[in-house]
Design an enzyme around this catalytic site. Sequence first.
Site, PDB file in Angstrom:
ATOM      1  N   ASP A 496       0.812  -1.221   0.000  1.00 37.45           N
ATOM      2  CA  ASP A 496       0.000   0.000   0.000  1.00 37.45           C
ATOM      3  C   ASP A 496       0.850   1.278   0.000  1.00 37.45           C
ATOM      4  OD1 ASP A 496      -2.175  -1.818   0.408  1.00 37.45           O
ATOM      5  OD2 ASP A 496      -1.826  -1.719   2.557  1.00 37.45           O
ATOM      6  N   GLU A 664     -11.653  -0.150  -3.371  1.00 41.66           N
ATOM      7  CA  GLU A 664     -11.061   0.492  -2.207  1.00 41.66           C
ATOM      8  C   GLU A 664      -9.830   1.266  -2.676  1.00 41.66           C
ATOM      9  OE1 GLU A 664     -10.281  -2.964   0.119  1.00 41.66           O
ATOM     10  OE2 GLU A 664      -8.747  -3.727  -1.233  1.00 41.66           O
TER      11      GLU A 664
END
Length: 770
Positions: A496, A664
């Site tokens: 991420d 997301e």
Amino acid sequence: MKQWTNLMLATASLAVAATALAGNPILRETDPEFVYACDPAAEVFEGKVYVYCSHDQPDARNYESMKDYVILESSDMTNWINHGVMLDPQLDPGFEHFKSNMNAPVAAYKDGWYYWYFPGNIFEVGVAKSRTPVGPWEAAVPHAITKIFDPTVFVDDDGQAYIYGNDHFVDMGDPGRHIMGAKLKDNMVELDGPWIRLSKERVNEAVHIFKRKGIYYFSARVGGVTKYWMADSPLPQYAELKGELAPNSPHSPNHTSAIEFNGQWYLFYHRGDVNQGSRFKRTLCVDKMTFREDGTIEPVVYTLDDDVEITDPPKQRRARKKAKAPAAQEPERVAEGYIRREAEEFSEQSGTKVQGQQDGGQSRGLAYISNGDWSSYSAIYFGEDPAAEIPFRVRVSSQDGGGAIELRLGSLAGTVVGTIPVASTGDWNNFVTLSAVLSGVSGTHMLYLRYTGGAGNLLNLNWFEWGPGKPVRSAKVVQSAGRAPNPFITHMFTADPSAHVWEDGRLYVYPSTDVPGGRGYQKMDGYHVFSTDDMIDWTDHGEILHSRDVEWGRKQGGYMWAPDCAYKDGTYYFYFPHPTETKAKGSWKIGIATSTSPVSGFKVQGYIKGLEPHIDPCVFIDDDGRAYLYYGGYGQPFVARLKENMEEVEGPSVPMAGLEDFREGAFVFKRNGIYYMIYPDNTPGGHRMNYAMTDNPIGPWMAKGVILEKTSSLTTHGSVVEYKGQWYLFYHNAALSGGKATNRSICFDKVSFNEDGTINRVEQTLGVDQ
């Protein structure tokens, strides 16, 4: 950030493609995050199928290497979610009593709690509990609640719970191995009466119970087949044997469970002749069951998909080892980041003998070990972080009273960093794996194993293994002559990445961190920051924030997912998602930590109030100084305008329009007056990175398609930044872990734009020329 189930549970999950029915086998070795799942205990909870499985290791040579448990889930018996390892009693807190032999488990539900029963130390039954079918799990009790082999639990229609198993290894009542049953108290962790023998016939193992039309069915493996009994009560005297339920599974003794789902009955089982498996590396399968009018069962016929190759399992043999190995010999690296040293590969020893052993096959190890004997091993590397907790395991057997193994550093009089008690295993050839967790150890040492106990021979030792602590680096961690490798951070697992260029001209990347061993996204618990001035040499500035720093956060920690960072008026604002409750869904908050440095000194200020309970924050500051917060998961994207203080929102969040197949992980940047958003989609088996464009930071957005194809990781999450005149996409894959979806590694590749501002698909490379 991660894959969500329909329950939106915060667990590591993996969508597995399947054909009609479920597809056999359910998992294939080509699937991302494939695991050898066996001993299936299938249950139907909240309209979905959950299968609780024991876990064979890829290098398994016996059943004793089983040490943790996995969960699979399906809402249609066609598409499956592999949550991966969700319970590891050897390492998870609260289960210190359980040291080895994590065999067949089972789950049950009562009064708002899900209970997970598992056998530790061969036959001692432990219990974990959770408010959701997939965890997180906590110890229901810190000790075994009873002793039985292959426990299974059944809750009847009236709410009364029962526990079953067989008295294999347990001296209970009549000689032999029989189906045994007992009542459980309402608390689900205590017996409410004695064990009762339920079968006249002897059985081998794998007891299971289910109920249909008022009839109780018991099944167990008898010799090479699974047989079944019928009765009119849950504790009969005796159940009536009816015949064969299923044949033995190919290349592996069978273990089955049965459920009814959407009007059809199914039998779950495992087999060892697919996925390059063996009797110790088994794969989950399922087939339909058919009942006759009188309630008896047609023997189940096993099926396989047409394209599945049946493989002959390799012979379970181990190479013979020399009694003394050179000190410089490279240790064997085994599954999940562990390093193994064979017991006979000592530097020096006193009192022990090297002898052949029967541990799932021929091997060699140390035997005739008496009180005061010892063996030493050179160049044992424990990592560079003295604060790390290091799992340490030994493979031992003991016919008599056992003893203990002291772990000492440097000399026989050196510091004791761990002690592993060894109880009797019943036979010199019955090996078990025992574990301990070491702390305060780092660097490379000569390790002494000192053996203590009573008179006579104490134990045999086959091997030991350990997982080096995660290094903490403050120096450059990647060096390459003119070429930036991918992944570019290789000393730890990261994911991420949020990339930014600050006023000092350096490029900074703020990722999340994965826990070695693939133990699930819910275990992610801290953040590092990396920086560079040339895209080649990177500095790890260490951990900048941990869940223990979040006073308002989930008491069990974990769930420190994809972050972002922003800079305004001399302050760096670090935004991170974290839940406040044990059950993450519905309790997510976007936390804020601030610092005057981009790499240290971050202090948690609280969380942004008034937001939807979602994940994956991204903060974008426009040219006019206005700041916007983008966030959301579960397919629900939101945007909110931040106040000048960067810690509060102006009005409610607004759902974003125009995004296609949003999952997301939104990240927003601006180029030539155009606002861009990148985000993961929901592609099964591996998400792709999509992008959208707009002329307004609030939207609506115009979806433009895929910017990055699937990587070797199930999930994708990234950021885009311009540095020294070149645009880059930062993302993660699973290259360092060999495809383990919960052990990811961050990468970057160049981005190019067309004249109209659209983005060309990014090519994934092994390294970027600078």
